[in-house]
Design an enzyme around this catalytic site. Structure first.
Site, short mmCIF file in Angstrom:
data_model
loop_
_atom_site.label_atom_id
_atom_site.label_comp_id
_atom_site.label_asym_id
_atom_site.label_seq_id
_atom_site.Cartn_x
_atom_site.Cartn_y
_atom_site.Cartn_z
N ILE A 154 0.84 -1.20 0.00
CA ILE A 154 0.00 0.00 0.00
C ILE A 154 0.87 1.25 0.00
CG2 ILE A 154 -1.74 1.30 1.28
CD1 ILE A 154 -2.81 -1.38 2.31
N SER A 232 -4.59 3.37 7.85
CA SER A 232 -4.10 2.05 8.22
C SER A 232 -4.83 1.51 9.45
CB SER A 232 -2.59 2.10 8.46
OG SER A 232 -2.08 0.81 8.73
N ARG A 233 -4.38 1.88 10.66
CA ARG A 233 -5.02 1.46 11.90
C ARG A 233 -5.05 2.64 12.86
NH1 ARG A 233 -6.70 -1.84 9.22
NH2 ARG A 233 -6.64 -4.12 9.38
N ASP A 257 -9.18 7.82 8.32
CA ASP A 257 -10.18 6.81 7.97
C ASP A 257 -10.31 5.78 9.07
OD1 ASP A 257 -12.02 5.58 6.08
OD2 ASP A 257 -10.52 4.00 5.87
N GLU A 262 -12.53 2.86 17.50
CA GLU A 262 -13.63 2.81 16.53
C GLU A 262 -14.57 1.64 16.74
OE1 GLU A 262 -12.07 0.60 12.57
OE2 GLU A 262 -11.05 2.49 13.02
N HIS A 294 -13.60 4.07 8.17
CA HIS A 294 -12.83 2.86 7.81
C HIS A 294 -13.31 2.30 6.47
CE1 HIS A 294 -10.24 -0.45 9.85
NE2 HIS A 294 -10.12 -0.52 8.54
N GLN A 295 -13.32 3.16 5.45
CA GLN A 295 -13.84 2.75 4.15
C GLN A 295 -12.78 2.70 3.05
OE1 GLN A 295 -16.28 6.60 3.96
NE2 GLN A 295 -15.83 6.32 1.79
#
Length: 331
Positions: A154, A232-233, A257, A262, A294-295
């Site tokens: 990525i 990422s996280r 994101d 979350e 988170h999309q």
């Protein structure tokens, strides 16, 4: 055999059902796996989970007691799974090692451009027929410096786009990616990358060593006008420390994101409820911050690959095979 898939999104369900057709029956539900919902897995030898499902000790114990023997996670990340407990209980755990890196890299760039060019604010204004340009000034990214933390698949895809913008490329990782070097990337210590980059994008996995990789000290190292993107996280960033810096008026933009707390929020409709996460509530009030749910991975291409790999993982399990996707092997 019927497989139960937890946390299936509306757009994802038909892809899951078509992928399993001719192999196994699949029942995809939109509820997430938690200690409260674990009992519905009883009698299912195989279940499939999403990254926001709870696969901690209590849930794994409940799954094993109910007869589950295999968990096929529909994500690359697996920080939500207690692998030691799974191994002790004899549960097979598999994940998706690889899917389209372009989905996440392109979305990271979407966040970067949106906060840089104030797209959300501009869109909101024009809906009210307010066509002023006040407060909408962005910056050219051509000629500026992109810092990429994590240069795997990525990170490499993100780097290729940055190269197309004509940016200076700085990288940080445990090992250097030859493809990124060919694009002109210079690998530097993390502190130097943070200090010199106009745009910083995170592409590392969440591990004990990377928890709060961007902490209070790292944030203070960054330029006041930097753009920070995390697709990422969530746990890579100390969110409380980020809020403190934003309150000081720092950073041109922050695109997130993912969020470290979350679980129980993202992928759900909480619009009619009081959200008691004060940190998130404060975060979304800043005009230079854009939070999405988170999309980044959520394209038909990436989800298609994720689902296809999940089917392969299930077929490998039933055939007694082991692949690189297996985190805890069949006992």
């Amino acid at each position: 055999m019927e497989i139960l898939a937890f946390g299936a999104q509306t757009d994802e369900k038909p892809l899951i059902e078509r992928a399993f057709e001719g192999h196994h029956d699949i029942h995809a539900v939109d509820v997430f796996l938690t200690p409260d919902t674990a009992p519905i897995a009883a009698g299912h030898e195989i279940i499939s989970t999403s990254v926001n499902c709870d696969l901690g000790p209590a849930v794994l114990e409940a799954l094993a007691a109910g007869g589950t023997r295999m968990v096929a996670q529909r994500s690359t990340g697996f920080n939500n799974i207690d692998l030691d407990v799974a191994e002790r209980l004899g549960l097979t755990i598999a994940r998706v090692s690889y899917y389209s890196p372009h989905s996440v890299a392109e979305f990271a760039w979407t966040l970067a451009m949106a906060v840089n060019r104030r797209i959300v604010r501009a869109s909101t204004r024009t809906r009210d027929f307010d066509f002023r340009l006040d407060g909408l000034m962005g910056r050219d990214l051509h000629g500026r410096t992109a810092g990429i933390l994590g240069t795997g698949k990525i990170g490499e895809a993100f780097t290729r786009i940055a190269h197309g913008f004509g940016m200076r490329l700085l990288g940080w990782d445990v090992s250097e990616n030859p493809a990124c070097l060919d694009l002109g990337m210079t690998y530097v210590p993390k502190e130097q990358l943070l200090a010199e980059s106009d745009l910083i994008s995170l592409h590392v996995p969440l591990l004990p060593a990377t928890q709060h990789l961007i902490d209070a000290d790292a944030l203070k190292t960054m330029r006041d006008d930097a753009i920070l993107v995390n697709s990422s996280r969530g746990g890579l960033i100390d969110t409380a420390a980020l809020v403190a810096e934003l309150r000081e008026g720092r950073f041109t933009g922050v695109g997130l994101d993912v969020y470290e707390a979350e679980a129980g929020l993202f992928f759900l409709d909480r619009s009619l409820e009081a959200v008691d996460d004060d940190t998130l509530a404060r975060l979304v009030t800043f005009p230079n911050v854009l939070v999405t749910s988170h999309q980044a991975y959520y394209t038909v291409d990436a989800v298609g690959q994720i689902v296809a790999t999940t089917v392969d993982n299930v077929l490998d399990y039933t055939a007694g095979r082991r692949s690189e996707n297996v985190l805890v092997p069949r006992s």
